[in-house]
Scaffold this motif. Structure first.
Motif, short mmCIF file in Angstrom:
data_model
loop_
_atom_site.label_atom_id
_atom_site.label_comp_id
_atom_site.label_asym_id
_atom_site.label_seq_id
_atom_site.Cartn_x
_atom_site.Cartn_y
_atom_site.Cartn_z
N SER A 1 0.82 -1.21 0.00
CA SER A 1 0.00 0.00 0.00
C SER A 1 0.85 1.26 0.00
O SER A 1 2.06 1.22 0.22
N MET A 2 0.16 2.39 -0.26
CA MET A 2 0.75 3.72 -0.13
C MET A 2 -0.02 4.45 0.95
O MET A 2 -1.25 4.33 1.01
N THR A 3 0.66 5.23 1.76
CA THR A 3 -0.01 6.06 2.76
C THR A 3 0.26 7.52 2.41
O THR A 3 1.41 7.91 2.22
N TRP A 4 -0.82 8.29 2.31
CA TRP A 4 -0.73 9.72 2.05
C TRP A 4 -1.13 10.45 3.31
O TRP A 4 -2.27 10.30 3.79
N ALA A 5 -0.23 11.22 3.89
CA ALA A 5 -0.53 12.07 5.04
C ALA A 5 -0.57 13.51 4.54
O ALA A 5 0.45 14.03 4.07
N ARG A 6 -1.75 14.11 4.59
CA ARG A 6 -1.94 15.48 4.11
C ARG A 6 -2.05 16.39 5.32
O ARG A 6 -2.96 16.24 6.13
N ASP A 7 -1.12 17.33 5.45
CA ASP A 7 -1.13 18.27 6.57
C ASP A 7 -1.64 19.62 6.09
O ASP A 7 -1.03 20.25 5.23
N PHE A 8 -2.75 20.04 6.68
CA PHE A 8 -3.35 21.34 6.38
C PHE A 8 -2.85 22.32 7.44
O PHE A 8 -3.50 22.56 8.45
N GLY A 9 -1.64 22.84 7.26
CA GLY A 9 -1.04 23.69 8.28
C GLY A 9 -0.59 22.82 9.44
O GLY A 9 -0.29 21.65 9.29
N ASP A 10 -0.58 23.41 10.63
CA ASP A 10 -0.10 22.69 11.81
C ASP A 10 -1.19 21.95 12.56
O ASP A 10 -0.89 21.19 13.47
N SER A 11 -2.46 22.17 12.21
CA SER A 11 -3.51 21.70 13.10
C SER A 11 -4.35 20.52 12.58
O SER A 11 -5.04 19.90 13.38
N HIS A 12 -4.32 20.22 11.32
CA HIS A 12 -5.18 19.17 10.78
C HIS A 12 -4.40 18.23 9.87
O HIS A 12 -3.65 18.68 9.02
N ARG A 13 -4.63 16.95 10.06
CA ARG A 13 -4.00 15.94 9.22
C ARG A 13 -5.08 14.99 8.70
O ARG A 13 -5.91 14.52 9.46
N MET A 14 -5.03 14.72 7.41
CA MET A 14 -5.92 13.74 6.79
C MET A 14 -5.01 12.65 6.22
O MET A 14 -4.17 12.92 5.37
N THR A 15 -5.18 11.44 6.72
CA THR A 15 -4.35 10.32 6.27
C THR A 15 -5.23 9.32 5.55
O THR A 15 -6.33 9.00 6.01
N SER A 16 -4.77 8.85 4.42
CA SER A 16 -5.49 7.78 3.71
C SER A 16 -4.49 6.73 3.24
O SER A 16 -3.31 7.01 3.03
N VAL A 17 -5.00 5.52 3.11
CA VAL A 17 -4.19 4.40 2.67
C VAL A 17 -4.75 3.92 1.34
O VAL A 17 -5.95 3.67 1.22
N PHE A 18 -3.89 3.82 0.34
CA PHE A 18 -4.26 3.35 -0.99
C PHE A 18 -3.71 1.95 -1.20
O PHE A 18 -2.51 1.72 -0.98
#
Length: 158
Positions: free
Chosen positions: A46-63
């Motif tokens: 798999s691939m893991t994408w960690a998206r950081d929206f500034g310092d306060s929010h993270r959206m992580t998804s696994v493909f």
């Protein structure tokens, strides 16, 4: 990859739905444009994408890849949401299209399946341009985020 992201929701009921979806995905809505970074890692499955929206929010998804092109698809997991995504090449870049979705393991009927426009491409200057837009049947587009990113100096292969 890092740069800026612009987050948009419409006014009224459509915006309320878009803000709820954004909150469920970990996307902040306190200002329209903010710093954004994507870190992509992988293993054999798999691939893991960690998206950081500034310092306060993270959206992580696994493909996870399932099958092979053109009949295969990607399975993306974001919390309790699992998407089955096909990929096409449009104007030299990838464009994902939803083939199915499950929430907490339960399949969503096709007629309620959100319509997504998710695409990425590398421009002539080597920048990563992306857009994700989510539309709901009857309501239309309720959430969109897009931006241009560049490889970070501290990113190293290896």
């Amino acid at each position: 990859l890092s740069g800026m992201v612009r987050i948009e929701t419409p006014q009224g009921a459509r915006g309320l739905l878009g803000r709820r979806i954004a909150r469920a995905m970990g996307i902040p809505l306190d200002r329209a444009e903010r710093p954004f970074a994507v870190c992509i890692g992988h293993d054999a499955a798999s691939m893991t994408w960690a998206r950081d929206f500034g310092d306060s929010h993270r959206m992580t998804s696994v493909f996870e890849p399932v099958g092979s092109y053109p009949d295969g698809h990607w399975r993306e997991r974001i919390g309790s949401l699992t998407l089955r995504l096909g990929v096409g090449i449009v104007d030299g870049g990838w464009q994902w299209h939803a083939r199915g979705a499950r929430v907490a393991g339960l399949p969503l009927p096709r007629w309620v399946l959100p319509r997504t426009r998710a695409r990425k491409a590398i421009d002539a200057e080597g920048r990563y341009r992306f857009e994700v837009a989510i539309a709901l049947p009857v309501f239309g587009t309720v959430l969109r985020y897009a931006g241009t990113l560049q490889a970070r100096a501290d990113a190293q292969a290896g």
